[in-house]
Design a protein around this motif. Structure first.
Motif, short mmCIF file in Angstrom:
data_model
loop_
_atom_site.label_atom_id
_atom_site.label_comp_id
_atom_site.label_asym_id
_atom_site.label_seq_id
_atom_site.Cartn_x
_atom_site.Cartn_y
_atom_site.Cartn_z
N PHE A 154 3.51 -7.20 4.52
CA PHE A 154 2.90 -5.91 4.14
C PHE A 154 4.00 -4.87 3.95
O PHE A 154 4.86 -4.71 4.81
N ILE A 164 0.19 3.70 5.57
CA ILE A 164 -0.69 3.21 6.63
C ILE A 164 -1.01 4.42 7.51
O ILE A 164 -0.09 5.07 8.00
N ILE A 186 -5.52 -7.58 5.55
CA ILE A 186 -4.73 -8.75 5.98
C ILE A 186 -5.68 -9.85 6.46
O ILE A 186 -5.51 -11.03 6.15
N ALA A 232 0.22 -8.42 10.44
CA ALA A 232 1.17 -8.77 9.36
C ALA A 232 2.26 -9.69 9.89
O ALA A 232 2.76 -9.50 11.00
N LEU A 275 6.35 -6.60 8.39
CA LEU A 275 5.96 -5.25 7.92
C LEU A 275 7.21 -4.52 7.46
O LEU A 275 8.19 -4.41 8.22
N GLY A 288 -4.51 2.45 10.07
CA GLY A 288 -4.30 1.00 10.09
C GLY A 288 -5.58 0.24 9.80
O GLY A 288 -5.57 -1.00 9.74
N SER A 347 4.81 -0.78 2.95
CA SER A 347 4.23 0.57 2.81
C SER A 347 5.24 1.45 2.06
O SER A 347 6.40 1.56 2.49
N ASP A 406 0.86 -1.19 0.00
CA ASP A 406 0.00 0.00 0.00
C ASP A 406 0.89 1.23 0.00
O ASP A 406 2.08 1.15 0.30
N ILE A 437 -1.78 -4.91 13.09
CA ILE A 437 -2.50 -5.10 11.83
C ILE A 437 -2.50 -6.58 11.40
O ILE A 437 -3.16 -6.94 10.43
N THR A 492 -7.40 0.02 6.99
CA THR A 492 -7.36 -0.68 5.71
C THR A 492 -6.45 -1.89 5.80
O THR A 492 -6.84 -3.01 5.45
N SER A 493 -5.23 -1.67 6.28
CA SER A 493 -4.26 -2.77 6.29
C SER A 493 -4.76 -3.92 7.17
O SER A 493 -4.66 -5.10 6.79
N LYS A 494 -5.33 -3.59 8.30
CA LYS A 494 -5.80 -4.65 9.21
C LYS A 494 -6.90 -5.48 8.55
O LYS A 494 -6.86 -6.71 8.56
#
Ligand code: AMP
Length: 499
Positions: A392, A369, A379, A431, A434, A372, A394, A366, A429, A374-376
């Motif tokens: 993940f 972040i 995932i 991951a 990260l 968080g 960023s 992405d 999140i 969206t990422s959470k």
């Protein structure tokens, strides 16, 4: 964030302003507006809440006659929501000035007091754009000339620079006289000048992003310099002047990461190319920190990360796959607590292609972040779809501080990385690994496009703000941006009724 445009042409410019606002729609979806002026000095305007396509109907366009005009798309950053905040804003003295602003002033409260106590100007809103408009009007009015010259206009911009702190890219229309554009002394927000050959003279467009030029047949002349002002009079003659003694180009780095269109070039740096370099740097970082990684596939989170993700995959020599399908027609959700709305909105916006995840170690990419959310959620979806491991990346470093210069960002305390280590963010999140871009690498990817730029505005990563801040400004802004405060503001607005 907001998008602004101004056109000076030989014939009616309203349709071209409309089309240019569509090109800038990503910069603001809350409200839109336009003001045009015709040869007899008559003003026509239309502004309201909503998308450009909803604000302007044929009946409005029929009335928008003028050969020079300005437009605005708005997303609220610091001020409130509601029709009275939509732009261009207007003040009748001197001359009748309409103004469209992108950015945020960091001393607007002090200026509001000065305007009231010393200059007897009462403002209608707590919008910093209204402050900026009145400061400029006050300074221009000091000349007490019936016919202002470009020199008068430039002197007013010089004084505006002295009084205003923060970020401001501005396009103003001085009724009966022409269009003015200027940029703050750091050039934090973008502003470009385009030119087109007319039948009898050159025509000009000024816009937040130069991607708006080509569809209307304009070519880019240049970026407006920090501190510079450009005035195009009603006859179409262009005048320009550096209006600041001290200025330095320090563009906001987040324009390149997320905000701007990939087909824009800002301060001579291609947004597309800088995103490709962001992908390459992430790949270097992955290869260096974990040469024996077991990534099977790189999957972007559409749309703003796709350029970086594709280049990252090419450099890692790993397949790149579209694993999410974005629904482009999602509007807003109806009233729900903000955080709940956000979680739901991720799921409504992105649908998953399970087969790209099943049994694989996937690297999701992405651009950034923020909270968080969206990422959470993503995932979680990847794991549900059968991914073995979810990594993940960023393209931006960890965002730790609120933005003061016109980007809609949550309060610092609501940013996931504000008080967490990278490891803690990864855990939060969900991951398995990260990878954040480092700030040095991010700066290098953008700087490479224009080595003459020595510094970028990077405060959301460092907390170091490059302009003076009024006393308690950070604390006040933080309080006004908390979810619960924003939500209450929105509820009050809806209770008052929309038109
Ligand atoms: P979050 O879910 O809060 O972590 O937000 C991260 C997502 O929001 C990323 O997919 C970004 O593309 C996007 N994003 C980043 N900055 C902004 C912003 N200022 N406004 C809206 N979306 C953003």
């Amino acid at each position: 964030m907001c998008g602004i445009v101004g056109i000076s042409g030989e014939t009616n410019v309203a349709n071209e302003i409309y089309d240019s606002l569509l090109m800038l729609q990503h910069r603001g979806q809350d409200a839109a507006g336009m003001v045009v002026c015709n040869e007899t000095g008559e003003l026509n305007s239309r502004k309201s809440m909503g998308y450009v396509r909803d604000v302007f109907q044929q009946s409005h366009m029929n009335k928008l006659n003028g050969n020079y005009g300005i437009g605005h798309v708005r997303y609220p950053t610091a001020g409130g929501a509601g029709k009275e905040f939509s732009q261009p804003m207007y003040v009748n003295s001197p001359y009748g000035i309409s103004l469209a602003h992108n950015g945020n002033l960091t001393n607007s409260r002090t200026l509001t007091k000065e305007l009231f106590h010393d200059e007897m100007r009462r403002l209608n809103t707590d919008s910093d754009s209204e402050v900026l408009l009145n400061i400029f009007a006050q300074e221009l009015g000091k000349h007490r000339e019936i016919n202002p010259t470009p020199e008068h206009v430039f002197e007013a911009v010089t004084e505006t620079h002295k009084r205003c702190d923060g970020a401001y890219a501005v396009i103003a229309l001085i009724t009966g006289f022409g269009i003015l554009a200027f940029r703050d002394t750091n050039g934090i927000r973008p502003l470009s000048l385009g030119i087109r050959k007319g039948k009898t003279r050159d025509e000009y467009m000024v816009a937040s992003e130069d991607a708006s030029f080509a569809p209307q047949g304009f070519t880019k002349d240049r970026d407006i310099a920090p501190g510079e002002a450009v005035f195009i009079n009603r006859d179409g003659t262009l005048f320009s002047k550096q209006c600041a003694k001290v200025f330095q180009r320090r563009p906001c780095i987040f324009e390149y990461v997320y905000f701007s269109r990939p087909d824009s070039t800002i301060d001579e740096i291609s947004v597309h190319k800088s995103r490709m370099r962001m992908g390459s740097k992430l790949a270097d970082n992955i290869n260096k920190s974990n040469p024996n990684h077991d990534i099977d596939v790189v999957i972007p989170i559409p749309d703003s990360s796709t350029t970086a993700a594709l280049q990252l995959a090419v450099d890692l020599e790993i397949p790149y796959r579209e694993g999410f399908v974005k629904n482009r027609y999602i509007g807003r959700t109806f009233i729900m607590p903000y955080q709940e709305e956000r979680k739901k909105s991720v799921r409504r916006k992105l649908n998953i292609l399970d087969l790209e995840f099943r049994g694989k170690n996937v690297l999701l990419v992405d651009d950034s972040i923020v909270r968080g959310t969206t990422s959470k959620k993503i995932i979680e979806m990847a794991k549900e779809a059968g991914a073995r491991k979810v990594y993940f990346a960023s393209a931006a470093p960890a965002i730790k501080y609120q933005n003061l210069y016109g980007i809609d960002m949550p309060a610092t305390s609501e940013l996931i990385a504000s008080n967490k280590t990278d490891g803690e963010v990864a855990e939060e999140i969900g991951a398995d690994w990260l990878i954040y871009q480092t700030l040095e690498d991010l700066i290098e990817t953008v700087h490479a496009g224009n080595p003459e730029i020595q510094e970028f505005e990077t405060s959301i990563f460092t907390g170091e703000y490059i302009t003076p801040l009024a006393e308690n400004y950070l604390e006040e802004l933080e309080a006004s941006r908390l979810d619960k405060v924003k939500h209450q503001r929105e509820k009050d607005f809806l209770q008052d009724g929309e038109d």
